[in-house]
Design a protein around this motif. Structure first.
Motif: not given
Length: 625
Positions: A136-157
């Motif tokens: 949701i860290i990434a998704n929250r930004v997309s939701y608030y700004l109304g963005l339709r592109g890919p939205s994901l949080t990356v964990d590669a350490a």
């Protein structure tokens, strides 16, 4: 770009910290890590920390107090930084709604989730699931700004945020995204994270990062976040953007099977460097500086140095080595956000054409033969080598599980080296009175914005007209607004002082915008003419000049003298007096009003109604089609 780092709440203060060779490592704040014994080693008790990580303007983002309390502070921080980064890029966030703008956020911590679940089932609310989910860290930004592109949080350490930048670039190159927001965030809320680092054997026991130094004994933890806004270079050129730097290429790989899960591979790091520079079309001999992963660990540093030497430094000798350094010596290791911090340091170094010192370096690690590897640690603030060439830098970030990432940076083309200007109109249009428009969500926010604007205007010593242009065209307009008017910088600053403190001033106009207000243009009739009308706008505004020329060219065949010559003629001259004869007065007003209309619509003012008196009525009819 934007950032919130220890002792550096924005990119300018981060650059000042780097330039001045200071570190932001302190003892842990008193309100943190209550579970860690006070007698713990310095490595556990010290790090780079933010102030007030619980502070958040929930109302600004339309979030209720209950939901805000349930949100991981990392979500809150990335929301704020995304907004600030868009503003820094001259992008009004509302204009991105429904666009293919993507969001990629690198992070690895879930301290807040652990803290919430410690409180038991009674602490779980309807907002807990979304509040502590890392995705949701990434998704929250997309939701608030109304963005339709890919939205994901990356964990590669530890390489998470630089991998997020890489993925954002790939999304732009493929056409999947039209614009990309790439971020990294790391908040060390619980002391158990520090204890885990110590027992793993990675922390510096004395709380100092000695990157590439003989004293290297581990990393120092840091926290904060950073955001960059990315778009294709051709589009940035077309939009007249300010560009901090150009990402020429990037690559990601993994160590594979090594002697241990967390044992780095020199060969894998060499290969990721080779692939990044091949994709970028950059010769290794041309690279001037590399921002290291540079954790200051006795195992990791020699491996990184050897790989870097093989890929970039061999054959360069001591006369022209690759300069290297690490921001971790200034603000600590931000783990999941470390890579994007290194990216910001490299971009700021390119922007300012200076390379800051890598701190705490005295004697090279015996396992790192710098001269043989063609490497040199930057020990003091210095100019770039070969400044006559295009500046080229690399940024490395490696995860403890073996995910390696390298990004290749270059300075922006010369056409983009300035502050950026909206296409078709100069930043500095001459006028006697300059308006500075300020707004906020309520009176308190308005005053805070005025204070921030005043501080920035003093520090940057910017041209008042350029400030006015940016405030009018690149900032969101909120309901509570003010306009500060002045003929010079001192008057404008005095007006901001009054607005900040709530004092009345003849230079300040305040008000509340109507939610559904409509705009009307009223065009005047005969009697409003004056000699020289429109001349200054004609000289300074290409949009106005083109519109006036087109109208005058259409009218001139019907007049004894060229209309523009009559309009711009001085008062009490033969031509000037002709302006007050009806057969010149009315065409001149028609031409002026038509040009003003096109100038205002160019700047985004779209009227709902057009009306006029006398010749102004004909102007309104013409412009209405």
């Amino acid at each position: 770009m934007s950032c919130r780092l220890p002792m550096a709440p924005d990119p300018e203060s981060f650059w000042t910290l780097l330039r001045d060779g200071r570190n932001a490592i302190t003892d842990v704040p008193e309100d943190r890590w209550q579970t860690v014994e006070p007698a713990a080693d310095a490595g556990v008790r010290r790090g780079g920390f933010l102030d007030g990580i619980g502070e958040f303007d929930a109302g600004f983002f339309g979030i209720s107090p209950r939901e805000a309390a349930a949100m991981d502070p990392q979500q809150r921080l990335v929301l704020e930084l995304a907004w600030e980064a868009l503003e820094d890029g001259g992008i009004v966030p509302a204009r991105l709604r429904e666009s293919r703008t993507s969001v990629f956020v690198g992070t690895l911590r879930d301290d807040y989730e652990s803290l919430v679940h410690r409180q038991g089932a009674a602490a779980i609310t309807q907002h807990t699931m979304t509040g502590v989910n890392r995705g949701i860290i990434a998704n929250r930004v997309s939701y608030y700004l109304g963005l339709r592109g890919p939205s994901l949080t990356v964990d590669a350490a530890q390489s998470s945020s630089l991998v997020a930048v890489h993925l954002a670039c790939e999304s732009l190159r493929s056409g999947e995204s039209s614009l990309a927001i790439a971020a990294g965030v790391n908040l060390n809320i619980l002391g158990e994270g520090a204890v885990a680092g110590e027992r793993f054997g990675g922390l510096s026991p004395d709380g100092v990062a000695y990157t590439f130094d003989a004293r290297a004994n581990g990393f120092v933890r840091g926290e904060g976040g950073a955001v960059v806004v990315l778009k294709p270079l051709a589009r940035a050129v077309a939009d007249g953007d300010r560009v901090y730097g150009v990402i020429r290429g990037s690559a990601v790989n993994n160590d594979g099977a090594t002697a241990g899960l967390t044992v780095p591979s020199r060969e894998a790091q060499r290969l990721v460097l080779h692939e990044a520079y091949t994709k970028a079309g950059v010769s290794p001999d041309d690279v001037q500086y590399v921002e290291l992963h540079g954790t200051g660990t006795p195992v990791g540093d020699p491996v990184e140095a050897a790989a870097l030497g093989e890929a970039l430094g061999r054959g360069r000798g001591t006369a022209d080595p690759v300069l290297v350094g690490s921001a971790k010596t200034n603000v600590g290791h931000l783990e999941g956000a470390a890579g994007i911090v290194g990216l910001l340091k490299a971009l700021l170094s390119i922007r300012h054409r200076r390379i800051p010192a890598s701190l705490n370096f005295e004697t090279p690690n015996p396992a790192i033969p710098l001269d043989d590897l063609g490497l040199s640690v930057v020990r003091e603030l210095r100019d770039w080598p070969h400044p006559e060439r295009r500046l080229l830098a690399g940024v490395s970030s490696f995860g403890m599980g073996g995910t390696n990432c390298h990004v290749v940076l270059a300075e922006a083309p010369e056409v983009l080296a300035g502050n950026g200007t909206a296409p078709g109109e100069p930043a500095s249009v001459s006028c006697a009175v300059v308006p500075w428009v300020v707004s906020g969500r309520g009176e308190e926010a308005l005053r805070a914005q005025a204070a921030r604007l005043r501080s920035a205007a003093v520090v940057r010593d910017a041209d008042p007209r350029d400030v006015s242009w940016s405030l009018l065209t690149t900032r969101t307009r909120f309901q509570t607004s003010a306009v500060v008017l002045g003929e010079d910088r001192d008057t404008l600053l005095t007006g901001l002082d009054a607005l900040t403190t709530g004092r009345p001033s003849p230079h300040v106009i305040t008000g509340t915008a109507a939610n559904n207000g409509r705009l009307a243009y009223l065009f005047t009739g005969q009697g409003a003419q004056r000699n020289g009308m429109g001349r200054e706008l004609y000289e300074h505004s290409p949009t106005f000049r083109t519109a006036l020329n087109n109208t005058c060219d259409a009218l001139d065949p019907h007049l004894p003298h060229p209309l523009r010559d009559i309009m711009f003629a001085p008062h009490n001259t033969t031509k000037g007096n002709l302006l007050h004869q009806t057969h010149y007065t009315q065409p001149a007003l028609f031409a002026l009003e038509t040009a003003l209309y096109h100038l205002l619509t160019h700047h985004g003012l779209k009227p709902d109604y057009l009306a006029g008196h006398s010749i102004g009525e004909l102007t309104a009819a013409h412009l209405a089609g």
